[in-house]
Design a protein around this motif. Sequence first.
Motif, PDB file in Angstrom:
ATOM      1  N   ILE A  56       0.880  -1.165   0.000  1.00 37.74           N
ATOM      2  CA  ILE A  56       0.000   0.000   0.000  1.00 37.74           C
ATOM      3  C   ILE A  56       0.916   1.213   0.000  1.00 37.74           C
ATOM      4  O   ILE A  56       1.669   1.427   0.949  1.00 37.74           O
ATOM      5  CB  ILE A  56      -0.937   0.000   1.222  1.00 37.74           C
ATOM      6  CG1 ILE A  56      -1.803  -1.259   1.224  1.00 37.74           C
ATOM      7  CG2 ILE A  56      -1.810   1.264   1.215  1.00 37.74           C
ATOM      8  CD1 ILE A  56      -2.641  -1.439   2.469  1.00 37.74           C
ATOM      9  N   VAL A  57       0.874   1.979  -1.097  1.00 36.64           N
ATOM     10  CA  VAL A  57       1.782   3.110  -1.258  1.00 36.64           C
ATOM     11  C   VAL A  57       1.041   4.291  -1.881  1.00 36.64           C
ATOM     12  O   VAL A  57      -0.025   4.127  -2.474  1.00 36.64           O
ATOM     13  CB  VAL A  57       2.982   2.744  -2.168  1.00 36.64           C
ATOM     14  CG1 VAL A  57       3.815   1.637  -1.556  1.00 36.64           C
ATOM     15  CG2 VAL A  57       2.530   2.356  -3.547  1.00 36.64           C
ATOM     16  N   ALA A  58       1.635   5.475  -1.753  1.00 30.73           N
ATOM     17  CA  ALA A  58       1.136   6.651  -2.460  1.00 30.73           C
ATOM     18  C   ALA A  58       1.817   6.674  -3.815  1.00 30.73           C
ATOM     19  O   ALA A  58       3.044   6.667  -3.907  1.00 30.73           O
ATOM     20  CB  ALA A  58       1.459   7.921  -1.679  1.00 30.73           C
ATOM     21  N   VAL A  59       1.049   6.681  -4.881  1.00 30.88           N
ATOM     22  CA  VAL A  59       1.585   6.683  -6.230  1.00 30.88           C
ATOM     23  C   VAL A  59       1.499   8.101  -6.768  1.00 30.88           C
ATOM     24  O   VAL A  59       0.442   8.731  -6.712  1.00 30.88           O
ATOM     25  CB  VAL A  59       0.803   5.710  -7.146  1.00 30.88           C
ATOM     26  CG1 VAL A  59       1.331   5.767  -8.570  1.00 30.88           C
ATOM     27  CG2 VAL A  59       0.881   4.293  -6.591  1.00 30.88           C
ATOM     28  N   THR A  60       2.617   8.610  -7.284  1.00 30.31           N
ATOM     29  CA  THR A  60       2.638   9.957  -7.841  1.00 30.31           C
ATOM     30  C   THR A  60       3.125   9.912  -9.279  1.00 30.31           C
ATOM     31  O   THR A  60       3.690   8.919  -9.729  1.00 30.31           O
ATOM     32  CB  THR A  60       3.605  10.867  -7.050  1.00 30.31           C
ATOM     33  OG1 THR A  60       4.924  10.344  -7.186  1.00 30.31           O
ATOM     34  CG2 THR A  60       3.227  10.946  -5.586  1.00 30.31           C
ATOM     35  N   ASP A  61       2.927  11.004  -9.971  1.00 25.81           N
ATOM     36  CA  ASP A  61       3.578  11.222 -11.259  1.00 25.81           C
ATOM     37  C   ASP A  61       4.895  11.898 -10.904  1.00 25.81           C
ATOM     38  O   ASP A  61       4.905  13.038 -10.443  1.00 25.81           O
ATOM     39  CB  ASP A  61       2.721  12.126 -12.138  1.00 25.81           C
ATOM     40  CG  ASP A  61       3.396  12.498 -13.447  1.00 25.81           C
ATOM     41  OD1 ASP A  61       4.587  12.181 -13.628  1.00 25.81           O
ATOM     42  OD2 ASP A  61       2.726  13.130 -14.283  1.00 25.81           O
ATOM     43  N   PRO A  62       6.038  11.206 -11.070  1.00 28.74           N
ATOM     44  CA  PRO A  62       7.319  11.782 -10.650  1.00 28.74           C
ATOM     45  C   PRO A  62       7.592  13.166 -11.237  1.00 28.74           C
ATOM     46  O   PRO A  62       8.222  14.002 -10.603  1.00 28.74           O
ATOM     47  CB  PRO A  62       8.353  10.768 -11.152  1.00 28.74           C
ATOM     48  CG  PRO A  62       7.608   9.477 -11.203  1.00 28.74           C
ATOM     49  CD  PRO A  62       6.204   9.848 -11.607  1.00 28.74           C
ATOM     50  N   LEU A  63       7.113  13.414 -12.447  1.00 22.65           N
ATOM     51  CA  LEU A  63       7.361  14.700 -13.090  1.00 22.65           C
ATOM     52  C   LEU A  63       6.692  15.852 -12.343  1.00 22.65           C
ATOM     53  O   LEU A  63       7.109  16.995 -12.463  1.00 22.65           O
ATOM     54  CB  LEU A  63       6.903  14.662 -14.547  1.00 22.65           C
ATOM     55  CG  LEU A  63       7.595  13.616 -15.433  1.00 22.65           C
ATOM     56  CD1 LEU A  63       6.981  13.592 -16.824  1.00 22.65           C
ATOM     57  CD2 LEU A  63       9.087  13.868 -15.513  1.00 22.65           C
ATOM     58  N   THR A  64       5.658  15.565 -11.559  1.00 21.98           N
ATOM     59  CA  THR A  64       4.956  16.623 -10.835  1.00 21.98           C
ATOM     60  C   THR A  64       5.503  16.845  -9.429  1.00 21.98           C
ATOM     61  O   THR A  64       5.082  17.780  -8.760  1.00 21.98           O
ATOM     62  CB  THR A  64       3.443  16.318 -10.737  1.00 21.98           C
ATOM     63  OG1 THR A  64       3.257  15.156  -9.932  1.00 21.98           O
ATOM     64  CG2 THR A  64       2.809  16.144 -12.102  1.00 21.98           C
ATOM     65  N   VAL A  65       6.433  16.011  -8.979  1.00 19.93           N
ATOM     66  CA  VAL A  65       6.966  16.155  -7.616  1.00 19.93           C
ATOM     67  C   VAL A  65       8.482  16.397  -7.615  1.00 19.93           C
ATOM     68  O   VAL A  65       9.175  16.024  -6.661  1.00 19.93           O
ATOM     69  CB  VAL A  65       6.599  14.949  -6.720  1.00 19.93           C
ATOM     70  CG1 VAL A  65       5.105  14.910  -6.453  1.00 19.93           C
ATOM     71  CG2 VAL A  65       7.081  13.633  -7.309  1.00 19.93           C
ATOM     72  N   GLY A  66       8.974  17.022  -8.678  1.00 14.40           N
ATOM     73  CA  GLY A  66      10.354  17.462  -8.676  1.00 14.40           C
ATOM     74  C   GLY A  66      11.346  16.600  -9.438  1.00 14.40           C
ATOM     75  O   GLY A  66      12.514  16.966  -9.552  1.00 14.40           O
ATOM     76  N   PHE A  67      10.915  15.467  -9.950  1.00 14.91           N
ATOM     77  CA  PHE A  67      11.797  14.637 -10.764  1.00 14.91           C
ATOM     78  C   PHE A  67      11.481  14.946 -12.219  1.00 14.91           C
ATOM     79  O   PHE A  67      10.389  14.652 -12.692  1.00 14.91           O
ATOM     80  CB  PHE A  67      11.601  13.155 -10.458  1.00 14.91           C
ATOM     81  CG  PHE A  67      12.013  12.792  -9.054  1.00 14.91           C
ATOM     82  CD1 PHE A  67      13.333  12.517  -8.765  1.00 14.91           C
ATOM     83  CD2 PHE A  67      11.076  12.748  -8.036  1.00 14.91           C
ATOM     84  CE1 PHE A  67      13.717  12.196  -7.468  1.00 14.91           C
ATOM     85  CE2 PHE A  67      11.451  12.431  -6.742  1.00 14.91           C
ATOM     86  CZ  PHE A  67      12.776  12.155  -6.458  1.00 14.91           C
ATOM     87  N   ARG A  69      12.957  13.890 -15.024  1.00 15.52           N
ATOM     88  CA  ARG A  69      13.251  12.932 -16.075  1.00 15.52           C
ATOM     89  C   ARG A  69      12.911  11.522 -15.622  1.00 15.52           C
ATOM     90  O   ARG A  69      13.356  11.062 -14.581  1.00 15.52           O
ATOM     91  CB  ARG A  69      14.740  13.012 -16.459  1.00 15.52           C
ATOM     92  CG  ARG A  69      15.110  12.200 -17.658  1.00 15.52           C
ATOM     93  CD  ARG A  69      14.289  12.519 -18.912  1.00 15.52           C
ATOM     94  NE  ARG A  69      14.519  13.848 -19.400  1.00 15.52           N
ATOM     95  CZ  ARG A  69      13.572  14.601 -19.956  1.00 15.52           C
ATOM     96  NH1 ARG A  69      12.356  14.163 -20.104  1.00 15.52           N
ATOM     97  NH2 ARG A  69      13.854  15.808 -20.381  1.00 15.52           N
ATOM     98  N   GLN A  70      12.085  10.860 -16.416  1.00 18.10           N
ATOM     99  CA  GLN A  70      11.716   9.474 -16.180  1.00 18.10           C
ATOM    100  C   GLN A  70      11.945   8.734 -17.494  1.00 18.10           C
ATOM    101  O   GLN A  70      11.674   9.271 -18.572  1.00 18.10           O
ATOM    102  CB  GLN A  70      10.253   9.379 -15.749  1.00 18.10           C
ATOM    103  CG  GLN A  70       9.821   8.020 -15.272  1.00 18.10           C
ATOM    104  CD  GLN A  70       8.403   8.038 -14.683  1.00 18.10           C
ATOM    105  OE1 GLN A  70       7.648   8.980 -14.824  1.00 18.10           O
ATOM    106  NE2 GLN A  70       8.055   6.957 -14.027  1.00 18.10           N
ATOM    107  N   ALA A  71      12.457   7.511 -17.395  1.00 18.09           N
ATOM    108  CA  ALA A  71      12.760   6.764 -18.616  1.00 18.09           C
ATOM    109  C   ALA A  71      12.661   5.271 -18.365  1.00 18.09           C
ATOM    110  O   ALA A  71      12.792   4.795 -17.237  1.00 18.09           O
ATOM    111  CB  ALA A  71      14.170   7.104 -19.107  1.00 18.09           C
ATOM    112  N   MET A  72      12.437   4.554 -19.445  1.00 16.07           N
ATOM    113  CA  MET A  72      12.540   3.105 -19.456  1.00 16.07           C
ATOM    114  C   MET A  72      13.857   2.793 -20.157  1.00 16.07           C
ATOM    115  O   MET A  72      14.151   3.358 -21.216  1.00 16.07           O
ATOM    116  CB  MET A  72      11.373   2.486 -20.226  1.00 16.07           C
ATOM    117  CG  MET A  72      11.394   0.978 -20.273  1.00 16.07           C
ATOM    118  SD  MET A  72      11.084   0.208 -18.683  1.00 16.07           S
ATOM    119  CE  MET A  72       9.404   0.723 -18.374  1.00 16.07           C
ATOM    120  N   VAL A  73      14.642   1.908 -19.557  1.00 14.88           N
ATOM    121  CA  VAL A  73      15.918   1.540 -20.161  1.00 14.88           C
ATOM    122  C   VAL A  73      15.870   0.056 -20.499  1.00 14.88           C
ATOM    123  O   VAL A  73      15.646  -0.783 -19.626  1.00 14.88           O
ATOM    124  CB  VAL A  73      17.104   1.843 -19.209  1.00 14.88           C
ATOM    125  CG1 VAL A  73      18.416   1.431 -19.859  1.00 14.88           C
ATOM    126  CG2 VAL A  73      17.125   3.320 -18.838  1.00 14.88           C
ATOM    127  N   GLY A  74      16.045  -0.252 -21.786  1.00 17.10           N
ATOM    128  CA  GLY A  74      16.158  -1.630 -22.238  1.00 17.10           C
ATOM    129  C   GLY A  74      17.623  -2.031 -22.164  1.00 17.10           C
ATOM    130  O   GLY A  74      18.490  -1.283 -22.626  1.00 17.10           O
TER     131      GLY A  74
END
Length: 153
Positions: A56-67, A69-74
Amino acid sequence: MNGTPPPIDAVSKAIIEQLQEDGRRPYAAIGKAVGLSEAAVRQRVQKLLDQGVMQIVAVTDPLTVGFRRQAMVGITVAGDIDPVAEALAALDEVEYVVITAGSFDLLAEIVCEDDDHLLELINKRIRALPGVRSTESFVYLKLRKQTYTWGTR
């Protein structure tokens, strides 16, 4: 999550679905919906948490809380995939790691403060891991959908 989680019954699945809809739903309300007392729901939730069946966690959009850059790395690996997967999982910036079939051996979702942080993470830490043969980055521009309400089977 390692291994196969223990089998769960229909009532526990119903509790999970209630919490997927609203992680702050009171145990009394869940109990009413699934036919258990508040105390019984509390015990089942704790057991599901202890077994690693759910979080049970709080899920955020990282881009709205100061991060920024978000990426998927293959990642393509030479040799045994497990040590690379474990090393990736130990990195704070890595949200999750999956072993895949297809073009990549692993996919890792990462959250970084900015492009410099992303470059440092990929170039100095991920590509430097023993066994990493190549990486391909997919930078997120905008989050359109993020949901965890798929229910249970």
